[in-house]
Design an enzyme around this catalytic site. Structure first.
Site, PDB file in Angstrom:
ATOM      1  CD  GLN A  79      -2.858   0.840   0.006  1.00 17.91           C
ATOM      2  OE1 GLN A  79      -3.009   1.774  -0.763  1.00 17.91           O
ATOM      3  NE2 GLN A  79      -3.404  -0.344  -0.218  1.00 17.91           N
ATOM      4  CG  HIS A  84      -0.760   2.362  -4.431  1.00 17.27           C
ATOM      5  ND1 HIS A  84      -0.901   2.285  -5.786  1.00 17.27           N
ATOM      6  CD2 HIS A  84      -1.382   1.283  -3.943  1.00 17.27           C
ATOM      7  CE1 HIS A  84      -1.596   1.197  -6.097  1.00 17.27           C
ATOM      8  NE2 HIS A  84      -1.892   0.557  -4.985  1.00 17.27           N
ATOM      9  CD  GLU A 128      -8.603   2.209  -1.298  1.00 17.59           C
ATOM     10  OE1 GLU A 128      -7.627   2.706  -0.665  1.00 17.59           O
ATOM     11  OE2 GLU A 128      -8.665   2.198  -2.537  1.00 17.59           O
ATOM     12  CG  HIS A 129      -7.274  -1.895   0.123  1.00 13.55           C
ATOM     13  ND1 HIS A 129      -6.760  -0.642  -0.176  1.00 13.55           N
ATOM     14  CD2 HIS A 129      -7.605  -2.457  -1.058  1.00 13.55           C
ATOM     15  CE1 HIS A 129      -6.794  -0.463  -1.490  1.00 13.55           C
ATOM     16  NE2 HIS A 129      -7.294  -1.536  -2.059  1.00 13.55           N
ATOM     17  CG  ASP A 133      -4.507  -4.076  -5.320  1.00 15.73           C
ATOM     18  OD1 ASP A 133      -5.584  -3.703  -4.846  1.00 15.73           O
ATOM     19  OD2 ASP A 133      -3.402  -3.861  -4.796  1.00 15.73           O
ATOM     20  CG  HIS A 159     -50.679  15.903  -7.377  1.00 15.94           C
ATOM     21  ND1 HIS A 159     -50.319  17.160  -7.777  1.00 15.94           N
ATOM     22  CD2 HIS A 159     -49.526  15.169  -7.380  1.00 15.94           C
ATOM     23  CE1 HIS A 159     -49.014  17.198  -8.011  1.00 15.94           C
ATOM     24  NE2 HIS A 159     -48.503  16.000  -7.784  1.00 15.94           N
TER      25      HIS A 159
END
Lengths: 429, 429
Positions: free
Chosen positions: A259, A262, A327-328, A361, A420
């Site tokens: 991670q 990145h 996220e992960h 991934d 209506h």
């Protein structure tokens, strides 16, 4: 890297710095992007050519000349090694198979004999996929965006990618073709997003724009939201590993670093009930860092936004995880399925000691486009759902309207919407 | 009102004026709303009390004092007439039954013996519902937002509604209680949206904000998007009626007016293959307009944004409909189910001569929160989907990782992400 105990008095304050790493868009970026969008709406192709010349150092006589040709696709296929081709094909196939399971059917309810109600599912007609170019070039990103669109039944998928100097990565082109992308334009930045959202003489208008990009791309997506659909707004990536002392420190260290490599803003966090295990992981991270080609990025990420946290119990670790909505999320514990039902907020959950995040991934099957920065509280992974929309279906027979008419009129009247009510009563009384 | 033929040379230009009726948010409104959000983030309850005093003429000693009490709920129940109560209960029950069918299950695929993949569905923990107050007060809006949230399993639903002078409509409170709303605050405007998005000492932070509102509310929702989820951004309402000459002109006219009475910016359009039918509908609209209590609003809407369009064939009418992607679409034709599969873009579809749009507005079952202004190309009706989120589930056994590991490493390497590859290879080799 911070080494914290969850019971530390200053834990929340210490941790807040990690959570706050996402940048908010400045008003200056927004103004630049608003100007670009306005120019593309007003001048279309002319503006696109101008921005592409200035930002991507790419000169073209027309936007049509920026479209990737069949010859260029063929050349890309010729250049890709066989083993890479096989890996990309496997990824497309597995991602397609997983996403097939997300498809929802149109349904019609016949619970009542005089009224039919239902929900119709139709694919979007045309979508645009943004693929970042330049330094990093990610065929997996093409696959993760294009395959769900195609599985959903989208009629036409238009890909845009900035190509500084005109260069386009052959793996990206091969992934595009394998995933079913219909057309590829050498366009990038806010101008590409604007062209997709509003259309120009050459670039067709789409119904939705998905895919990652830099701050200008993200801002452009946010600003065209409503004119077209967009996927979630992505921030820097993160991983949280929950551990109970089982497993191998070197494996967890490798996951944290996958991670961290990145992006300098990425965040890698281990929370463990075993202080000794946590210390061994921290030492392993230091050891493995030195071997990485992307050492400087990973080191900066780990130093600024990495953490090892000791929790009193596994339940405390889970409460923490649900609060930050990673996220992960790796459940690197002896019995991961036992704690799965306690997980409320996470983009993707990786269970057990042989499921590194990297598996997800690329080709496990699920999408790698995941909600970041705590937004897993309310966003979902990119999916087939993003490429369809629904329409409600309502059919009343005369008997059905007669049965419910008085109540409809009653509510219309208490809301003060007389017309209506009349649209019902005129059919009955 | 425009009376057009779809083959007119100037049809597109004439029609463009109707499509362009949606207002774009000015930068001034945005700046005002940004300031309000900043103040609520910085000063919390103090800012809320200040804005509520200024904008809603409501003085309170604390935000807690703005919460609706149990006594006030009881009083509201005592004030609502029996027949209205029955109608509201029927609406809640029918809306709940329809939305129950939208629930999706968590699934796990066992297609492979060494890898498990799945998708977990979990409800949002807490959501906020905005209910407009003031002139118009719509219990149906409460039902359409709160019921799907509760059906989805949302833990806590917080409703906010501006109450100029403190007055709150008893039908709205009854609808809130019947729909399962947990707490109600007398708060409105951008400040209420900001409080829900960021939380204050008294108002809890939510995961998503839904519900209609004025331009300040809509702008606030757009600006907090990403911090929380939001539902679609709603513009003025519209109806398109497709007709083949069958049916009763007075009925269609009543339907067009039920839309027109909403709002001066509402748009009501009939497209028919029968010119004579179209003329009779236009005449009926004129006749019925005079009988309406909301005549001036409906007349203004009809004059500015109403249209009767003659099409050569039903297929031309359908192509037109798909192009404008109407919020409400009535298929007022002899055989509506025959053309249903040709409809690609519409929020809700009302089939046949006994299904006025108003039926769907209150209690048919489907949601009345629908995509407007052509956004049915990519947005869906509000649904249970809006109140859940998904997490991907990935489990690899050692054998599974061994089987796919080489291909994972291959893609990691061609993307230049070495640490990704190492997190796999360290477990295997």
């Amino acid at each position: 890297m911070k080494f914290l105990h969850i019971h530390d008095a200053n834990f929340d304050a210490e941790f807040a710095a990690i959570l706050a790493r996402g940048e908010e868009t400045g008003r200056e970026v927004e103004q630049v992007v608003l100007d670009i969008i306005a120019a593309v709406r007003a001048q279309g192709d002319v503006a696109l050519l101008d921005y592409t010349r200035r930002f991507d150092r790419l000169e073209a006589g027309s936007v049509a000349a920026l479209e990737v040709t069949e010859d260029e696709f063929n050349e890309a296929f010729a250049r890709v090694e066989e083993a890479d081709m096989a890996a990309l094909k496997l990824a497309v196939e597995r991602v397609a198979r997983f996403h097939e399971k997300q498809k929802q059917e149109t349904w019609l309810s016949t619970d009542e004999t005089d009224i039919l109600l239902g929900q119709m599912v139709t694919p979007l007609e045309r979508v645009g996929i943004y693929v970042p170019g330049g330094k990093a070039s990610y065929p997996s990103s093409v696959i993760m965006n294009a395959v769900p669109a195609k599985v959903a039944g989208v009629g036409e998928v238009i890909m845009v990618a900035p190509t500084p100097g005109g260069e386009i990565n052959p793996h990206v082109l091969v992934a595009a073709r394998l995933s079913g992308v219909d057309r590829v334009f050498r366009l990038g930045g806010a101008q590409a997003v604007a062209a997709l959202a509003y259309g120009t003489a050459t670039v067709p208008r789409v119904d939705k724009v998905t895919g990652p990009g830099n701050i200008y791309v993200a801002t452009a997506k946010k600003l065209v939201f409503g004119q077209v659909g967009i996927d979630m707004i992505a921030g820097p990536s993160e991983i949280l590993v929950i551990n109970d002392g089982s497993g191998t420190p070197a494996h967890i260290a490798a996951d944290l670093l996958s991670q961290a490599e990145h992006d300098e803003l990425a965040s890698s966090i281990l929370i463990t009930t075993d202080r000794d295990f946590g210390e061994r992981v921290a030492a392993e991270v230091e050891r493995q860092l030195k071997e990485l080609s992307r050492e400087s990025i990973a080191r900066k990420s780990w130093e600024c936004y990495g953490a090892v946290i000791v929790a009193g119990t596994l339940d405390e670790a889970i409460v923490f995880s649900n609060r930050i909505a990673p996220e992960h999320l790796e459940l690197a514990v002896a019995d991961p399925f036992a704690i799965l039902p306690k997980i409320r907020n996470a983009g993707a959950i990786f269970l057990g000691h042989f499921t590194p995040e990297a598996a997800g991934d690329y080709l496990a099957g699920p999408n790698h486009t995941l909600p970041t920065g705590g937004t897993a509280r309310f966003f979902s992974p990119l999916s087939v759902d993003d490429f369809v929309k629904k329409s409600s279906i309502v059919y009343f027979s005369q008997g059905g309207l007669n049965r419910l008419g008085k109540d409809i009129v009653r509510i219309a009247e208490l809301e003060g919407l007389e017309a209506h009510g009349k649209s019902v009563s005129i059919r009955l009384w």
